[in-house]
Design a protein around this motif. Structure first.
Motif, PDB file in Angstrom:
ATOM      1  N   ASN A  46      -5.560   5.301   2.687  1.00 24.94           N
ATOM      2  CA  ASN A  46      -5.074   5.410   4.036  1.00 24.94           C
ATOM      3  C   ASN A  46      -3.697   6.128   4.052  1.00 24.94           C
ATOM      4  N   TYR A  47      -3.095   5.864   2.802  1.00 17.33           N
ATOM      5  CA  TYR A  47      -1.497   6.368   2.587  1.00 17.33           C
ATOM      6  C   TYR A  47      -1.246   7.452   1.861  1.00 17.33           C
ATOM      7  N   LEU A  83       0.798  -1.164   0.076  1.00 17.59           N
ATOM      8  CA  LEU A  83      -0.148  -0.225   0.129  1.00 17.59           C
ATOM      9  C   LEU A  83       0.865   1.323  -0.112  1.00 17.59           C
ATOM     10  N   ARG A  84       1.979   1.092   0.696  1.00 24.69           N
ATOM     11  CA  ARG A  84       2.774   2.431   0.862  1.00 24.69           C
ATOM     12  C   ARG A  84       3.493   2.745  -0.592  1.00 24.69           C
ATOM     13  N   MET A 100      13.112  -0.592  -2.835  1.00 22.12           N
ATOM     14  CA  MET A 100      11.856   0.527  -2.612  1.00 22.12           C
ATOM     15  C   MET A 100      11.918   1.662  -1.908  1.00 22.12           C
ATOM     16  N   ASN A 101      11.503   2.855  -2.074  1.00 22.20           N
ATOM     17  CA  ASN A 101      11.312   3.969  -1.063  1.00 22.20           C
ATOM     18  C   ASN A 101       9.933   3.780  -0.652  1.00 22.20           C
ATOM     19  N   LEU A 102       9.882   3.712   0.642  1.00 19.31           N
ATOM     20  CA  LEU A 102       8.501   3.601   1.262  1.00 19.31           C
ATOM     21  C   LEU A 102       8.142   4.799   2.187  1.00 19.31           C
ATOM     22  N   ALA A 103       9.191   5.812   1.945  1.00 16.98           N
ATOM     23  CA  ALA A 103       8.602   6.946   2.836  1.00 16.98           C
ATOM     24  C   ALA A 103       7.245   7.356   2.432  1.00 16.98           C
ATOM     25  N   ALA A 104       6.815   8.155   3.394  1.00 18.48           N
ATOM     26  CA  ALA A 104       5.120   8.617   3.313  1.00 18.48           C
ATOM     27  C   ALA A 104       5.319   9.933   2.303  1.00 18.48           C
TER      28      ALA A 104
END
Length: 217
Positions: free
Chosen positions: A32-33, A7-8, A213-217
């Motif tokens: 949600n993200y 999802l992120r 992967m970059n999963l930062a918000a």
């Protein structure tokens, strides 16, 4: 944790100030993200433009659900529309991106996300229209299902449409279907290329360095 990764990473793929459709199941969690200031409006094929995050326990509204029947919320400026207008937006090419779940994706980039005609879940729904008409099609799904491969040489389930999808995002990898085949673009943190290949029945093209992967918000 694996769903959170999917999802992120999917949320980071969405373009600001666009209309985005979220399919049944896992994809609904993408809302949600995404930050409100992104200007992204989520569309649910059951007739809601301005879909918000899932409703928290105790604040459910029986009249406000997503396409899968789950309790949803609506953002300021949201509107309820009928099926004609909802599918008019889809078929008219006004949806920038659709995020759909998947049962199988093959080396040609074909998606299979339904099994038995006439069954509510997993049935065809509006996925055929979305794959055919959305500007971009992202498949957000688990990499395998109970030990079975989901990224395969050729789909054995009925195809949703004959159009190639844009991107596959799983808890292990980001894969881009192309004319040449499936290109491994990114790997999840702590996941090796070898592990991804072992979990993938289809042939993966690895060209040089594969970014994490970059999963930062």
């Amino acid at each position: 944790m694996s769903k959170d990764i999917i999802l992120r990473r999917t949320a980071r793929e969405l373009r600001p100030n666009t209309l985005v459709n979220l399919g049944i199941g896992l994809p609904t969690g993408v809302a949600n993200y995404v930050r409100p200031e992104s200007g992204i409006f989520f569309q649910s094929e059951n007739g809601l433009v301005g879909l918000g995050p899932r409703a928290v326990a105790g604040f459910e509204n029986r009249a406000l659900t997503d396409a899968g029947g789950g309790f949803a919320t609506a953002v300021p400026g949201a509107m309820s529309i009928d099926s004609n207008l909802s599918f008019g937006l889809i078929r008219g090419g006004h949806v920038d991106t659709t995020v759909l779940g998947g049962l199988q994706v093959d080396e040609a980039g074909h998606l299979a996300n339904w099994i038995v005609p006439g069954k509510m879940v997993p049935g065809m729904g509006g996925a055929m229209d979305l794959v055919a008409c959305a500007n971009r099609v992202i498949v957000a799904m688990q990499h395998t299902a109970r030990g079975a491969f989901k990224i395969v040489p050729k789909c054995t389930l009925p195809l949703t449409a004959d159009r190639r999808v844009t991107l596959i995002i799983t808890e292990m990898a980001v894969i881009e279907p192309t004319e040449a085949g499936l290109i491994l673009r990114e790997r999840a943190p702590g996941v090796s290329i070898e592990q991804i290949r072992e979990a993938t029945e289809a042939v993966l093209i690895v060209d040089g360095e594969v970014a994490e992967m970059n999963l930062a918000a």
